[in-house]
Every structure is written in C-alpha cells, then in structure tokens.
Design an enzyme around this catalytic site. Structure first.
Site, short mmCIF file in Angstrom:
data_model
loop_
_atom_site.label_atom_id
_atom_site.label_comp_id
_atom_site.label_asym_id
_atom_site.label_seq_id
_atom_site.Cartn_x
_atom_site.Cartn_y
_atom_site.Cartn_z
CB ILE A 1 41.08 49.44 40.45
CG1 ILE A 1 40.85 50.47 39.10
CG2 ILE A 1 40.75 50.18 41.67
CD1 ILE A 1 39.27 50.78 39.05
CB CYS B 1 41.50 50.96 33.92
SG CYS B 1 41.25 51.60 35.71
NE ARG C 1 46.15 59.57 38.31
CZ ARG C 1 45.49 60.09 39.46
NH1 ARG C 1 44.36 59.88 39.63
NH2 ARG C 1 46.39 60.74 40.35
CG HIS D 1 44.70 39.73 40.18
ND1 HIS D 1 45.08 38.85 39.67
CD2 HIS D 1 44.11 40.51 39.37
CE1 HIS D 1 44.66 38.78 38.39
NE2 HIS D 1 43.95 39.91 38.07
CD GLU E 1 39.45 42.92 50.36
OE1 GLU E 1 39.26 41.65 50.38
OE2 GLU E 1 38.32 43.66 50.47
#
Length: 159
Positions: free
Chosen positions: A90, A88, A135, A96, A93
């Site tokens: 996410i 996962c 999910r 990356h 800011e």
C-alpha cells in the site's frame, strides 16, 4: 478496461483435470487482513477445480519483498507444479512502495524463468487500504481467486 470498472474474479472457459498437480502458495504476513482473504480465495478456487487440499502447500513470509525467495523455495520442492504469490503493498509517504513493487515483480518473473514453472503474481499494489479490501473479496472481486485461475490455466497449457 481497468479493474475499477469490472469484477475480474468471474471467468469462463474449461480447465482440464489437474487434480494430480501440486500448488505452492506463498503468503506475505504484512497486511495480513488483506493477504489472508487472498489466500482463502485462491484455495477455494483450487478446491473447486478438484485440487485436493493435500496438494496445496502454504508457506508464509514476513512481507511482500520476501515473496520471491519464498516462491523460489517452493519451486525447488520436488513435485510442486505451480506457485502462487500473494501479497499487498500500500502506497505510503515515501518511495519504499516503488522499490518493493519493482523488486517483487522482477523477482517473481525471474523465478518463473529459472524454474520453467508458473509463478503467479498475486500482489495487490494499491494507493490505500480501501482499494486493497475492494480487491480482496470486495466490490472488485478477489485477486487471490484470479491468481489461482491463472495458475490453473497456465498448468493446463502443459498437458
């Protein structure tokens, strides 16, 4: 249709007996509160389709970036027929997110082709944790389930 509009964890179709096949599952430890339910969903599907627990090999890696190498290690093991990669990423800011997502998708593809075995991309790439939870057993199903179904369907093509 986007997965935001549909729960894709339900499926139809017959899957032949693959109980003699061995499945490797490589799980990223980063975002463990997401990746662990993905793993549990994948295992549940494999068991439901007659894969013995002894034929499911788990390997953990620190993060999603390391999934490709973990998948390669599993693919190299004698007797492993398919590998499921669960992770996962996410959005944060910085860029990356883009680098990790790009690297892991290319890496998993390369392992598929190098070993001529199904290596399944079960990586969530979401904007926020809520989307990831949705999910990983939430309102949009469990992408771990879907990754296991994909592995089963790909192996079914080899018999």
């Amino acid at each position: 249709m986007s997965s935001a509009d549909k729960n894709l964890s339900s499926y139809s179709g017959e899957i032949p007996n693959l109980s003699s096949r061995v499945f490797g599952i490589v799980v990223a430890e980063w975002n463990e509160e997401i990746t662990e339910p993905l793993y549990e969903g994948a295992v549940e599907v494999l068991l439901k389709h007659g894969i013995p627990k002894a034929n499911i090999i788990r390997t953990n890696v620190p993060g999603t970036f390391e999934l490709s190498l973990g998948a390669q290690w599993l693919a190299m093991k004698k007797g492993v027929d398919a590998v499921i990669c669960l992770g996962c990423v996410i959005q944060g800011e910085t860029r990356h997110f883009d680098f990790i997502c790009n690297a892991v998708s290319i890496g998993i593809t390369e392992v598929n082709l190098k070993f001529n075995k199904p290596v399944i991309f079960g990586v969530l790439t979401t904007d926020n944790k809520e989307q990831a939870f949705d999910r990983a057993g939430g309102k949009h199903g469990n992408k771990g389930d879907e990754a296991a179904i994909t592995a089963l369907k790909m192996l079914a093509q080899t018999i």
